[in-house]
Structure formats: C-alpha cells, structure tokens
Motif scaffolding. Structure first.
Motif: not given
Length: 281
Positions: A161-162, A164
């Motif tokens: 979700s970030e 990465s």
C-alpha cells in the motif's frame, strides 16, 4: 559313461566335463562374464553374470573426468551397481574384478560414452491459470497450474500500500500461496514468475481488491414493549341492605392498585384502595 543293455551290449557313451581346481580343493573356480551398462548423462548402471562359483565381492575401477582413479566395492551376491556423478558426453572405461578367496580375478571391461547434458529448456514447462481464489480485507489466496513440465521454484512480486516492492518465494512443487498483511479496500497486482535452472519464465499477473473492513454491528438495547393498561367492564355483582359487591375487568396491561371512591349517606367522600391483582371488592 556307458549303459549295459540286457544281453551284454553297451549303449553309446554319455560324456560331461568337470573343472578341477589346481589347488586340489575340488571347488569349481569362480568366473563371471557378460558385463553390460545402461548409461545416462551423469550415471551408469552396470550388471554382469556369474557363470560358475561364488565371489566374496566385486571391485569396480575407472578414471573420472580429471583422470583420477576411482574404486567402488559391492557384495559378492550382488551382480549390479550404479556409478553416479559422471560427466556428460565423456568416455569411460570400467574394469570389473571379482574377489574370491582373497584372489582378484579379471578384469572384465566395458567402454561407453555418457549422454549429453539434458536440455532444461523453459519451453517444456508451462505456467497457466494464475488466479486470486479468495480475498479478505487483509489477505489474498493465489493459485496456479503447471499443465506440463516443471519449475524449480516460483517467486511472486507486488507493491504494498506504500508503493514498496515485495517479493515472496515458493517451492517448485507448490502451486498456491496466501499473502498476508494487506490493507483493506486496496487494489493489488500480483506477478508470478516460474524459475527453471537459470531461466525465468515470462510472468503471469492477477489483480485483486481487498475487502472493506466491516464495522461490528451495534447491538440494539433490548426494547421493552409497554402495553398501555386499560379498564374494561365495571359492574355490580350483588347488592344487600348494607353492602355492595363490585367487579371489573382489565383487558390490557396491568395496574399497581385500584381506588374506589364514593359518597356515604351523609354525603362525605369515601375512598377504598384495592390491590392491583384484584378484580373485585
């Protein structure tokens, strides 16, 4: 050997041969023959026959790809052996010795060339049907098929979700994985790669949207249904010269008590309380 017939005549002679051990023990010398080999790219399976006698053991000698002498021993009652760790497309000469009464007999020899290196082309392995079989608010279960060939391993890539990059590895004999720690109501794209040897198969992808978090249902407080009490029929059941018997009904609800009011002969108001579960006075 002649057989004598009735009358004194003899049959034609019957002959056989025996081998007498030079040591004078009377035992038949041990002999072996017919060595053969079944060869792959990295091994050879040898077999032979023992035509007479017994052996205590057998000794196999050969030179490896670097020219070093190698030896293998096998029990005397075994007439086969597999030689591992050979080099593809290499010529070998194998010498077989029989050991009997501490004497080494032979050798019987065989020469062969091992097969070429096996082709591990990725085109023989097929990766299909990569799907998201189940999804929750924080996980996804992925499955796939290998209809032909095989893979040494798989690895799966996706972005969290970030943003990465995340990578998960799976053994080649497993065709499923559960991805944990996902975020609710988030779209993900999963890329699956198959690995065979040093070759990485072109990836398959599958999309999934995690479920929303369901808020726990608020339990409604127990609703108390209040039934409004009501008075029904009010009547006089009996009258004497100095008393009166009253009766009434309560069709709905209930009362804590009742109050009877009236005026006496002097015109004074009078009150008479009655319990709520009573219907007469």
């Amino acid at each position: 050997l002649h057989g004598e017939r009735p009358g004194g005549s003899y049959s034609a002679p019957f002959s056989t041969k025996i081998i007498i051990d030079s040591s004078g023990t009377g035992k038949i010398p041990a002999t072996f023959k017919d060595i053969s080999a079944t060869v792959t790219s990295n091994s050879a399976h040898l077999s032979w026959t023992v035509s007479s006698g017994d052996f205590d053991s057998f000794l196999i000698q050969y030179k490896d790809a670097e020219g070093k002498l190698q030896e293998l021993l096998t029990e005397g009652d075994s007439h086969e052996i597999t030689i591992p760790n050979l080099v593809p497309s290499h010529r070998y000469t194998i010498d077989l010795y029989g050991i009997s009464n501490q004497e080494r007999l032979g050798p019987a020899s065989i020469t062969f060339v091992t097969g070429p290196q096996e082709d591990v082309s990725v085109h023989k392995s097929v990766l299909r049907d990569f799907v998201v079989s189940e999804v929750t608010s924080n996980s996804a279960r992925l499955t796939w098929r290998v209809p032909s060939g095989r893979f040494d391993s798989f690895f799966l890539k996706y972005r969290d979700s970030e943003g990465s990059n995340q990578t998960l590895h799976v053994d080649g004999d497993s065709h499923k994985i559960i991805i944990p720690n996902l975020v609710p109501s988030q779209r993900y794209r999963f890329n699956l790669y198959g690995v065979l040897g040093t070759v990485i198969h072109e990836p398959l992808f599958a999309d999934a949207v995690t479920a929303a978090v369901q808020e726990p249902k608020k339990e409604k407080p127990d609703e108390t249904i209040v039934i409004k009490p009501s008075l029904g029929e009010f009547s006089v059941l009996d009258v004497t010269s100095d008393t009166i018997h009253l009766y009434w009904t309560v069709p709905t609800g209930s009362y804590d008590s009742f109050l009877i009011q009236y005026k006496d002969a002097d015109g004074q108001p009078q009150a008479l309380p009655v319990e709520g579960d009573s219907r007469e006075v």
